[in-house]
Design an enzyme around this catalytic site. Structure first.
Site, PDB file in Angstrom:
ATOM      1  N   LYS A 157       0.878  33.837  58.517  1.00  0.00           N
ATOM      2  CA  LYS A 157      -0.426  33.243  58.246  1.00  0.00           C
ATOM      3  C   LYS A 157      -0.281  31.826  57.695  1.00  0.00           C
ATOM      4  O   LYS A 157       0.650  31.570  56.939  1.00  0.00           O
ATOM      5  CB  LYS A 157      -1.142  34.081  57.182  1.00  0.00           C
ATOM      6  CG  LYS A 157      -2.399  34.765  57.691  1.00  0.00           C
ATOM      7  CD  LYS A 157      -2.973  35.725  56.675  1.00  0.00           C
ATOM      8  CE  LYS A 157      -3.692  35.064  55.506  1.00  0.00           C
ATOM      9  NZ  LYS A 157      -4.602  35.969  54.803  1.00  0.00           N
ATOM     10  N   LYS A 213      -1.160  28.539  51.541  1.00  0.00           N
ATOM     11  CA  LYS A 213      -0.868  27.469  50.585  1.00  0.00           C
ATOM     12  C   LYS A 213       0.421  27.734  49.837  1.00  0.00           C
ATOM     13  O   LYS A 213       0.955  26.841  49.189  1.00  0.00           O
ATOM     14  CB  LYS A 213      -2.039  27.229  49.629  1.00  0.00           C
ATOM     15  CG  LYS A 213      -2.622  28.452  48.996  1.00  0.00           C
ATOM     16  CD  LYS A 213      -4.015  28.138  48.433  1.00  0.00           C
ATOM     17  CE  LYS A 213      -4.842  29.413  48.344  1.00  0.00           C
ATOM     18  NZ  LYS A 213      -6.266  29.184  48.266  1.00  0.00           N
ATOM     19  N   LYS A 215       4.091  41.149  46.597  1.00  0.00           N
ATOM     20  CA  LYS A 215       4.192  40.063  45.611  1.00  0.00           C
ATOM     21  C   LYS A 215       5.268  40.358  44.579  1.00  0.00           C
ATOM     22  O   LYS A 215       5.965  39.459  44.125  1.00  0.00           O
ATOM     23  CB  LYS A 215       2.847  39.851  44.900  1.00  0.00           C
ATOM     24  CG  LYS A 215       1.821  39.126  45.741  1.00  0.00           C
ATOM     25  CD  LYS A 215       0.609  38.746  44.893  1.00  0.00           C
ATOM     26  CE  LYS A 215      -0.481  38.131  45.766  1.00  0.00           C
ATOM     27  NZ  LYS A 215      -1.734  37.950  45.033  1.00  0.00           N
TER      28      LYS A 215
END
Ligand code: TRP
Length: 349
Positions: free
Chosen positions: A212, A215, A123
């Site tokens: 994956k 969202k 991240k």
């Protein structure tokens, strides 16, 4: 439950899991988390499911949207079939014990352990110095979520296995350092993934089956949202990436065909059958036949869930009542644990 000389934990079995209220749930959340949460209610007497809003603020988030997103995830739990008379459903920030235990665990966990977490590294990228301390500390809060309830089983995606290892390390070091053998359990993951069909399918992007379904993907075409209508679902499935060959007759034939495997996996998970069953029906047929059947199945299964979510969201008073009751039941479990922790740590009381 033993681990390298750890004293066996003797408390009851308990399931805990959390879902972040970042806007919009998709098929991957539904099949990966919600369907599994519902199934676990039959296997375990105590299941605790949490909307983790404290985790959500580790990302930039509009304060105007947070409470609504939180209600939406809670509504999805209920619409999918989580039964609030069997399971506890609540919001993380409504139970103070999570943050209190996080601080204590911050003083148990070692910098080196948390620095190893690959999710933070992914991240943060090259900008670790500019990230919030909260994002770094995210996995310690997750350990506190789980251990405030002395949970023994944690359904999560594969990407959370490292955070669960950290949770066990924290539990073990706490037990050792404070001379409280067996106080915290060393919780086990119920991991979803391709090799572990019984804990739910791993749902990949409709456009790139190496990623994956997520969202955070900039393209909405890569995912089926729980809020998508029939036309959107049909369109996304029609446009999903595939290869030109017909479906194989056996599961082995899916090897090396990640896109086909993903769509067959979605069909199997939504229909509640095995991939082999799906291929018994569709083996030898092309995507021109399979895709419309998949779209129909998705519309039939997800439509009522979306409808139930809308109904629940239209009555926030009842939803909030369920969440408030859930928070009270959650706190009734966590407070005695924290009270023992305060005693063990030696705080003035
Ligand atoms: N980090 C988890 C995820 O992204 C969400 C989460 C927070 C969680 N606290 C938890 C999952 C405790 C299981 C148990 O999926």
């Amino acid at each position: 439950m033993t681990n390298e000389g750890a004293v066996t934990y003797k408390g009851p079995e308990r399931v805990f899991s959390g879902v972040q209220p970042t806007n919009g749930l998709h098929l991957g959340n539904y099949l990966g988390a919600l369907v599994k949460f519902v199934a676990l209610q039959e296997r375990f007497k105590e299941c605790i499911y949490c909307v983790v809003d404290l985790h959500a603020i580790t990302a930039d988030l509009d304060p105007k949207l947070l409470a609504g997103n939180t209600r939406e995830v809670a509504a999805a739990f209920l619409a999918a079939g989580v039964d609030p008379t069997k399971s506890i459903i609540f919001v993380q920030s409504a139970v103070r014990q999570h943050t209190e235990l996080t601080w204590i665990f911050n003083c148990v966990a070692r910098m080196g352990w948390v620095q190893r977490m690959t999710q933070f590294k992914d991240k943060a990228g090259k900008h670790a110095e500019r990230m919030s301390v909260g994002l770094f500390d995210y996995p310690v809060l997750m350990a506190a979520d789980i251990l405030a309830y002395k949970a023994t089983h944690v359904p999560v995606g594969e990407d959370q296995t490292q955070h669960l290892e950290l949770t066990r390390d924290i539990a073990q070091k706490f037990n050792n350092d404070f001379g409280a053998p067996g106080f915290f359990p060393l919780p086990e993951g119920l991991i979803q993934g391709p090799e572990n069909e019984k804990y739910g399918a791993r749902i990949m992007s409709l456009r790139d089956a190496s990623k994956k379904m997520s969202k955070s993907d900039p393209s909405d075409q890569t995912r089926i949202n729980l809020s998508d209508d029939a036309d959107a679902i049909a369109h996304k499935i029609k446009k999903a990436t595939t290869d030109p060959n017909p479906l194989p007759e056996t599961v082995e034939g899916l090897a090396g065909r990640a896109e086909a495997e993903n769509l067959v996996g979605i069909y199997a998970a939504v229909a509640g059958v095995s991939a082999a069953d799906v291929l018994k029906e569709f083996g030898g047929k092309g995507f021109g036949t399979f895709k419309p059947a998949l779209a129909d199945l998705l519309v039939t299964k997800l439509g009522p869930i979306a409808g139930e979510m809308r109904r629940l969201m239209a009555d926030p008073g009842s939803l909030d009542g369920i969440l408030r009751q859930g928070a009270a039941r959650a706190a009734a479990i966590a407070e005695p644990v924290l009270d023992d922790v305060r005693k063990i740590v030696g705080f003035w009381r």
